[in-house]
Scaffold this active site. Structure first.
Site, PDB file in Angstrom:
ATOM      1  N   GLY A  72     -58.192  15.411 -36.118  1.00 42.13           N
ATOM      2  CA  GLY A  72     -58.400  16.633 -35.345  1.00 42.13           C
ATOM      3  C   GLY A  72     -57.484  16.572 -34.136  1.00 42.13           C
ATOM      4  N   ARG A  82     -48.815  11.041 -36.898  1.00 39.06           N
ATOM      5  CA  ARG A  82     -49.073  12.344 -37.519  1.00 39.06           C
ATOM      6  C   ARG A  82     -48.159  13.373 -36.839  1.00 39.06           C
ATOM      7  NH1 ARG A  82     -54.911  13.918 -39.180  1.00 39.06           N
ATOM      8  NH2 ARG A  82     -53.654  15.022 -40.707  1.00 39.06           N
ATOM      9  N   ASP A 130     -53.520  23.123 -34.928  1.00 39.91           N
ATOM     10  CA  ASP A 130     -52.839  21.853 -34.645  1.00 39.91           C
ATOM     11  C   ASP A 130     -51.608  22.067 -33.780  1.00 39.91           C
ATOM     12  OD1 ASP A 130     -54.512  21.166 -37.137  1.00 39.91           O
ATOM     13  OD2 ASP A 130     -53.882  19.265 -36.245  1.00 39.91           O
ATOM     14  N   ASN A 174     -52.401  25.130 -38.920  1.00 37.51           N
ATOM     15  CA  ASN A 174     -53.751  24.549 -39.015  1.00 37.51           C
ATOM     16  C   ASN A 174     -53.948  24.030 -40.442  1.00 37.51           C
ATOM     17  OD1 ASN A 174     -56.332  23.937 -37.773  1.00 37.51           O
ATOM     18  ND2 ASN A 174     -57.209  25.500 -39.091  1.00 37.51           N
TER      19      ASN A 174
HETATM   20  O1  MRU Z   1     -55.924  16.651 -40.855  1.00 41.97           O
HETATM   21  P1  MRU Z   1     -56.938  16.871 -39.768  1.00 41.97           P
HETATM   22  O2  MRU Z   1     -58.334  16.637 -40.215  1.00 41.97           O
HETATM   23  O3  MRU Z   1     -56.579  16.132 -38.507  1.00 41.97           O
HETATM   24  O4  MRU Z   1     -56.797  18.412 -39.443  1.00 41.97           O
HETATM   25  C1  MRU Z   1     -57.622  18.995 -38.484  1.00 41.97           C
HETATM   26  C2  MRU Z   1     -57.431  20.454 -38.351  1.00 41.97           C
HETATM   27  O5  MRU Z   1     -56.644  21.066 -39.037  1.00 41.97           O
HETATM   28  C3  MRU Z   1     -58.213  21.126 -37.260  1.00 41.97           C
HETATM   29  O6  MRU Z   1     -58.521  22.432 -37.622  1.00 41.97           O
HETATM   30  C4  MRU Z   1     -57.356  21.153 -36.006  1.00 41.97           C
HETATM   31  O7  MRU Z   1     -56.891  19.870 -35.689  1.00 41.97           O
HETATM   32  C5  MRU Z   1     -58.085  21.689 -34.852  1.00 41.97           C
HETATM   33  S1  MRU Z   1     -59.228  20.517 -34.272  1.00 41.97           S
HETATM   34  C6  MRU Z   1     -60.136  21.043 -33.012  1.00 41.97           C
END
Ligand code: MRU
Length: 351
Positions: free
Chosen positions: A52, A91, A237, A247
């Site tokens: 996240g 990431r 993101d 996202n």
């Molecule tokens: O791959 P992830 O689980 O890190 O992806 C998370 C998302 O896409 C969330 O929607 C985004 O980070 C917003 S978190 C408040």
């Protein structure tokens, strides 16, 4: 937020150890993982033990503090730089990671004394995490104004408190609406392949006693067409200068079905997610993760044994883009800590 009556953050630092809630084991196991090295933090981010955008950011910030502690011990500045590069390579899509690391680096730049550098790094990492919580609370306050009593709200992935340091982005308005006494129902996309919706959003909403339904990733269009959804809120993101939003994979399709069914589609994100260097979504780097995540499902069986089950025929290939871009034209508004903005005006959120 509370877990079994005790307050937790998704990530914190205490006595030179960075702690996270291990999100790979939820919802079946609630386990805290302590990390003493930058390598451990980088691995936790890469393997999605912590995930996240804002939570990745805060972990990166604490990671810099750990790198500074190691530097104080062995004194190799080249090694320090390698550790920062390692954190930044974990990431690629979440802008918060880079924003947070640079925030801590900026705070130590002008310090010459090593002890002062360590103190400054730890202090600014903590400051970053606290500011992130404050931003998420404001998002909750602004966003809850969009939620009327009786609303049925859809969300994708996990943009709750586990994905931030506390409160969440897309879920924060929902938590505020609940506290305001509004009766709400949440529809949670399961979010293949890592199942952040089914595993994590559902776990969070259950802890908060919020009525919700996990739905398969393909069900939302049908429910919207039937008039069963009033509002959709997702996280982000990275947000480009023109308001395009990166996202979790599948968000773009949800925005399209929302548009077709005249359902307001909101993005909730702190301004740390804004990347003005990216003029549009096409400049946002999109992470492509391992094929394994598509080929296998993971989890505990009823006897509590950890299992990995293959769902595709052996030998077939898979693709696993982790994020997609939702063009600004499909987004009704972006909820930030400074208010709600039209996507094309998102720069105003920084003023
Ligand atoms: O791959 P992830 O689980 O890190 O992806 C998370 C998302 O896409 C969330 O929607 C985004 O980070 C917003 S978190 C408040």
């Amino acid at each position: 937020m509370l877990v079994n009556g005790r307050h937790y953050r998704s990530v914190w630092m205490e006595k030179n150890i960075v702690y996270v809630i291990n999100q790979k084991l939820l919802p079946q196991k609630f386990e805290i993982l302590g990390m003493k090295t930058v390598e451990e933090v980088a691995d936790a981010i890469q393997t999605m033990v912590i995930r996240g955008a804002p939570a990745i950011g805060a972990s990166g910030a604490y990671g810099v503090a750990l790198a500074m502690l190691t530097y104080a011990k062995n004194g190799f500045s080249r090694d320090f730089e390698d550790k920062i590069s390692l954190l930044k390579s974990t990431r690629p899509t979440a802008h918060d990671l880079f924003h947070a690391i640079d925030y801590v680096l900026d705070s130590i730049r002008n310090e010459t004394d090593i002890n002062k550098k360590i103190k400054a790094a730890k202090k600014s990492a903590e400051e970053y995490a606290n500011q992130s919580i404050k931003a998420c609370k404001s998002i909750g306050m602004f966003g809850s104004e969009l939620i009327k009593d009786g609303f049925r709200i859809a969300t994708h992935c996990n943009a709750g408190w586990l994905a931030t340091v506390d409160w969440g982005t897309a879920l924060s308005p929902i938590y505020f609406a609940k506290r305001q006494g509004k009766r709400i129902k949440v529809f949670v996309d399961e979010t293949r392949p890592v199942l952040q919706g089914a595993r994590l959003t559902s776990w969070e909403l259950r802890q908060e006693g919020i009525e919700h339904y996990v739905i398969s990733d393909n069900a939302l269009g049908y429910l919207m067409k039937k008039g069963e959804i009033d509002l959709m809120i997702v996280g982000a993101d990275r947000i480009a200068k023109n308001g395009d939003v990166a996202n979790k994979i599948g968000t773009y399709e949800k925005a399209l079905v929302s548009k077709d069914n005249h359902i307001p589609f909101f993005v909730a994100a702190p301004t740390s997610t804004l990347d003005l260097k990216c003029k549009s979504g096409s400049e946002i780097p999109i992470e492509e993760r391992s094929e394994e995540e598509v080929h296998y499902v993971y989890g505990f069986d009823d006897k509590g044994e950890w299992r990995r089950l293959r769902t595709t025929p052996k030998g077939v290939k898979a693709r696993n883009p982790a994020f997609d871009i939702t063009p600004a034209k499909y987004i009704t508004g972006i909820i930030t800590e400074n208010g709600i903005f039209k996507p094309h005006n998102i720069e105003m959120a920084l003023r």
